[in-house]
Design a protein around this motif. Sequence first.
Motif, PDB file in Angstrom:
ATOM      1  N   TYR A  44       0.810  -1.212   0.000  1.00 49.57           N
ATOM      2  CA  TYR A  44       0.000   0.000   0.000  1.00 49.57           C
ATOM      3  C   TYR A  44       0.843   1.262   0.000  1.00 49.57           C
ATOM      4  N   ALA A  56      -6.855 -10.322  11.903  1.00 49.72           N
ATOM      5  CA  ALA A  56      -6.268 -10.113  10.592  1.00 49.72           C
ATOM      6  C   ALA A  56      -6.831 -11.112   9.602  1.00 49.72           C
ATOM      7  N   THR A 106     -12.350  -9.859   9.033  1.00 55.92           N
ATOM      8  CA  THR A 106     -12.026  -8.459   8.819  1.00 55.92           C
ATOM      9  C   THR A 106     -11.989  -8.148   7.336  1.00 55.92           C
ATOM     10  N   TYR A 107     -11.432  -9.118   6.643  1.00 52.97           N
ATOM     11  CA  TYR A 107     -11.309  -8.908   5.210  1.00 52.97           C
ATOM     12  C   TYR A 107     -12.685  -8.727   4.591  1.00 52.97           C
ATOM     13  N   ALA A 129     -14.047  -5.470   5.514  1.00 54.63           N
ATOM     14  CA  ALA A 129     -13.406  -4.397   4.764  1.00 54.63           C
ATOM     15  C   ALA A 129     -13.979  -4.327   3.355  1.00 54.63           C
ATOM     16  N   GLU A 168     -10.761   2.461   4.853  1.00 60.72           N
ATOM     17  CA  GLU A 168      -9.660   1.548   5.161  1.00 60.72           C
ATOM     18  C   GLU A 168      -8.468   2.291   5.743  1.00 60.72           C
ATOM     19  N   ARG A 171      -4.724  -2.138  10.940  1.00 62.79           N
ATOM     20  CA  ARG A 171      -5.333  -3.469  10.895  1.00 62.79           C
ATOM     21  C   ARG A 171      -4.784  -4.313   9.764  1.00 62.79           C
ATOM     22  N   ARG A 172      -4.340  -3.606   8.764  1.00 61.71           N
ATOM     23  CA  ARG A 172      -3.834  -4.383   7.631  1.00 61.71           C
ATOM     24  C   ARG A 172      -2.432  -4.904   7.882  1.00 61.71           C
TER      25      ARG A 172
END
Lengths: 1238, 247
Positions: A217, A532, A536-537, A540, A605, A611-612
Amino acid sequence: MTLREQLREKISAAFYRHGLLCASYPVPIILFTSASILTCCYPLLRLPLPGTGPVEFTTGVRDYSVPSHEPQGDLGERPDWYRGPPVAYIQQVLVKAAVSPWDSSLVTVDVFRSPLSRAFSLLEEIRNHVHSDSSGIRSLETLCLQVTGLFPGLRRMQSVLPEHGCLLVSPGNYWQNQRELFDSDPDLLKTIQKHEPKGLHTSATLRDLLFGVPGKYTGVSHYNRKRVVTYTITLVLSSYDARFLGSLRARLKQLHPSANCSLRDDHMVHVHFKEEIGIAELIPLVTTYIILFAYIYFSTRKIDMVKSKWGLALAAVVTVLSSLLMSVGLCTLFGLTPTLNGGEIFPYLVVVIGLENVLVLTKSVVSTPVDLEVKLRIAQGLSNESWSIMKNMATELCIILIGYFTLVPAIQEFCLFAVVGLVSDFFLQMFFFTTVLSIDIRRMELADLNRRLPAEAGLPPPKPGPLRPREVPPPPRPSPHTITLQTPAFRNLRLPKRLRVVYFLARTRLAQRIIMVGTVIWIGILVYTDPAGIRTYLAAQVSEQSPLGDPGGGGLPPHLGVAPVFRGGDPTSTLSIHPAPDPTPLPENQSQGHHGSARITWGAEDEEGWRRLSFRHWPSLFSYYNITLAKRYISILPVIPVTVHVSPQEAIETRHPQDTRHPPPPIPKVSADLQTDLTLYKVAALGLAAGVLLVLLLFCLYRVLCPRNYGQNGVAHGRRRRGDLPCDDYGYSPPVSEISPLLLRGHSMDIECLASDGMLLASCCLAGQIRVWDAQTERHNIDFVGGATEPECLGSEARGPSVSGDGLSEEEDSYPLRHRTAPARPTLFTDQPDLTPLIDTNFTSQPPSHLSTPPREGFDFGGLVERAYIEHEPPSNSTYPSPSSASSSPPSGAQLQRRPSLGDAAAFLTQERASTAGTQATADWESSVWAMELRGNLIAAGRSSGKLELWDAVEGSLRCSNEDGVSGITALAFLNNRIVAARLNGSLDFFTVEINKPLCLLQYRGAPGRGSMPPSPCYSSEDVISCQLTRSVQCAHQKPITVLRAAAGRVVTGSQDHTVRIYRLEDSCCLFTLQGHSGGITAIYIDQTMVLASGGQDGAICLWDVLTGSRVSHVYGHRGDVTSLVCTTSCVISSGLDDLICIWDRSTGIKLYSIQQEVGCGASLGVISESLLVTGGQGCVSFWDLNFGDLLQTVYLGQSSDGQGVRQLLVLDNAAIVCDFGSELSLVYVPSVLEKLD
Amino acid sequence: MSLTLTAMSDSAVTSGQQQWSGSGPPPRPSRGPYISAITNRTTNLGIRGAMLFSVGVFLALVLNLLQVQRNVTLFPPDVISSIFSSAWWVPPCCGTASAIIGLLYPCIDSRLGEPHKFKREWSSVMRCVAVFVGINHASAKVDFANNVQLSLTLAALSIGLWWTFDRSRSGFGLGVSIALLATLATQLLVYNGVFHYQGLQYTSPDFLYIRSWLPCIFFAGVITMGNIGRQLALYEYKFIQEKTHQD
């Protein structure tokens, strides 16, 4: 004491009633117990799953205060770890920077060089920020977490991470926070990459740590399509000062306003980290678990003599485990939350509760009399052990209570669990296990019943009535020398349990499956609940699609509630802000949006970008400074968003001279997403490869550890000493059926040949004696006739008839056969009247008819014989008087000329014949018997001189002899009335036995088991039997014939010339010559079903089709000769010189397993039933279960043998086996084995 | 533990062999060298000693690790090396001591003429070992208020161990005397500065803690090793008994 007795009696009575209850209503009780277990375990659902993922708790920023240490009244949804101050507060400044507007003259390096350079000014700004209000002046230095030094082992991090002072990390750390270094760095990516660890790292890397966002990212790469660079500046604060942080936030926002930023800044997330399990902790843990498993193994191994050992062992383990679960569940129900690490104390709890009581119960119940009803057995077994169970339990409770008074909280908690566990264990034992035990025992009795019925019914199949009136054996009577076995229900011969465990595991793969399923479930749950993880994914994803949706809620586990916050609250408005310099509105801000490619957007996000990161991110950052986060928490403050727009001019200005020299990057055909995904694929591929490798490794291990020869391990420990009654520590000795062999003594030298037709048993020793025993009844060595030559005896007493009847005492009942022989005698011995008594015919059934010596209730035909009787008076019936002792003492005088010698009546007969018939008999003394067959009451003996003799087995007279051949007879087959003799020179002679008088139909004798075979006739003594050579096949083989077998109208010969030939019996015509072996033939098996197997010196085993002469299969199984071969309906069993017994599948020719025997064991094999194999060893015979390949029992033939190997082994039809044992014969009767094994 | 397991499986094999050789006909020249070696008394002693030694070394390493644990941070770079954080001679010493103790127990039993009959089986021995490890675990992990409490708790646990698995006077006497001797020796070593309790979480000043801790652990260890030793000796005992029976 009386009180104690009373108590004891009462307890015993109560247990008795309880046992009756349990055994009477098994199903309701088990249902009730299961229900109560489930009820008690229900509270456990609320406990968190064991796992190492961090848990979160969210509070609002506005009303935040450091939680106190003491738990407060209204905890609400507060987790119990949320106490005291956190280790640190994390404040992240999330920077999004882009060159805007994007100019086509820019190179790719410009995408991140100038945005990164802004980090230095931001850092400067943050470091220098000072907030002063009424309470004083505060700067970052006063608030931040001061670190003192890196962990000693991290030399390589030294240049990058701050070594002392404030813990403040940003990408600038790569260049020691110095702008000059950054500017002079020719290749930024290389610098960043330099610190990346080699290989794959799933946990936090240095790049993640410094950038504060996951690598993909950041946008720091050549393939950044969005041209937005994201990074964070992470401040780690030791104390929370809302005002300072507020002013900092305001200041940064003012400097770098983020126009379309709608990030919420009112949530503060506390992350609690569980204890990490490192190797150092894992080793003791694993050790305790291994000890636990060893304990369980050694305990359950003692369960014995039940229908299903495994079922009971499982029930025992279930009892203990569910009592533990019940204990935890109950404790949770009553408000006690376990603080101990469950995984750690679990083994100790199991050990404290123990499996002992369960075992004691089993032993006790099992050792009750078998003939009782099941209910009563259970009740009795329970009440027998009631006192000791209660006593043990009281003791354990006392010990635990003592532990409770240590007043150490951890130990107290342990003791509490243990007490509740003990009580629930007692409950489960009494209800659950007892009931299971009763079911098991009932099953066993049923099985016994079922099995015994057909066995008894089918034992003597009624033969064609009139023909065989004497086939029905007398009912076995317990006489001293018969084998008395305990009540039939308890013959459990399965001694080696280890094999069964291994085999069970291998067959059902139970353990693997359970572990697999458990692991899959666990992983699934962990993946789902992990912060993780997939949940969560998914959340998200959902929130991405609907940007206005509640972003944070989805990512939180439901039990961690989101504290109510003031949505509209603006923290900056309540804070007094240090007057900042006037923000000069940046011109870039207006220009944003001109180029969509560089648009900086803030999404949900970004709000919780951490969190990522890997959940190990924070622990690893802190661990570099030797601060552990295990069992502690950190608080993560809302991020401060910073948007930076860099003008193209500025980007060009900050260029390094080398940047432009960079080759223009290849057009990213592969999109950046794909690029980043590539690592994912790499990881996946590597993971897959690792998985495959692991599977292969496990497979190899499995093959190494459990090859198909399951039987191999059993040999070493399987040997069991005769008379070694196992007696455990509880004093129960299980009813054991000991098979004791009966020794038939009589031969003076080693036994050479054995033959049997099911009724009679003939043996021949090196000395040339032939002895005949009655094999049918347990009362074996009935009478015998030895036909024999005894050179030394003859030499010394050639003058007179030196032979006398061997006073073989036949005690009780007799057969009609002997009734017949008695009258037959006079006709035979007319010319030798004083020899008649020598044939033993004393029968209890007719004492009056012949009674002349009252003490011996039998015939007495002469004083000398009587003396012989007295001499041979057996000390006990089971140990037979050994005539060899008498015979070995040489006759010392004339008065002893009739001394009984081993040369029995028949020996005399030969002598007699020698004197009457001429000289041809004298040749016999020199030749020895090489082969012998017994059919009906005729013994065919082949001698080394090439002479074939036919003896009457009952009377011991030589009926005829044939001297057509001169080459020694190596093998004989006697089928119907044909005799086939194989000679040393490779020729094969076919003889026909002709009886001049028609067969006496009344005298049929035959093998009861071989119904398909025409019963061999019993020749009466009146018949004149002649033996004609019908055909002689010269040179049937080029080399000596080694094996000769006959069955189903075929004669099969095997020779050293590597071939097998099949002849038809009737016309002695050679049907096939089977070639396929590359060595001499050593073993052949053929049976009624026309199965032919041959084994050779090359170690090969061939299966042939007798009808077509084709080879069905050809396998190599042995190193060295195949010494013997036996087939059952499903498998072929071979033994070889390499002391290996191999079991092959008969249809496919695949080796099922092999059993390694002791060195030097005999090669003899026998199959008693479909699943029972007998092998001869050094002074013992062993019984094997063919289905499992484990040793059932080893029977030692003699106490003081000098290790005679069993070379020959015959299986009789009444489940007895006969084997030679030096100069003795040994009869082992195995009725129980047949019954127990189907 | 794998060592222990292999040792035990070895012993099982050994016992099987012994039983076999004992049950078969008396010694024959044709016997393999392995079996005759096992039936030999001194060799048997050696094998037992070696087994006990390995068990002792293994337990020393594991229990030491248990003590080290508190120092371990989340990601220590050198976990493996912490196994050997004590001086190198500590595990061998423990091994030797356990071998001596394990051989001494059956010897004393036979000298006194009172063979130990209480709970002679492997499951009980495993239970004993598990409890011993548990005592160590407790002393390492549980926070006690003060040393007296720790001392008393451990003492009670040790006595409980003895009562549950041993119950013989000789065992108790031997255990107490060896525990006292060993504690004395350790203290002497410490005062002479040879051994600084490396690896234990309490460093030099906390002698009192150590003193309250050591004797009970020693006692429990002696009982445990004695238990294992007796169990191992049981096979030889059986064998000899059979032999005399045969004679």
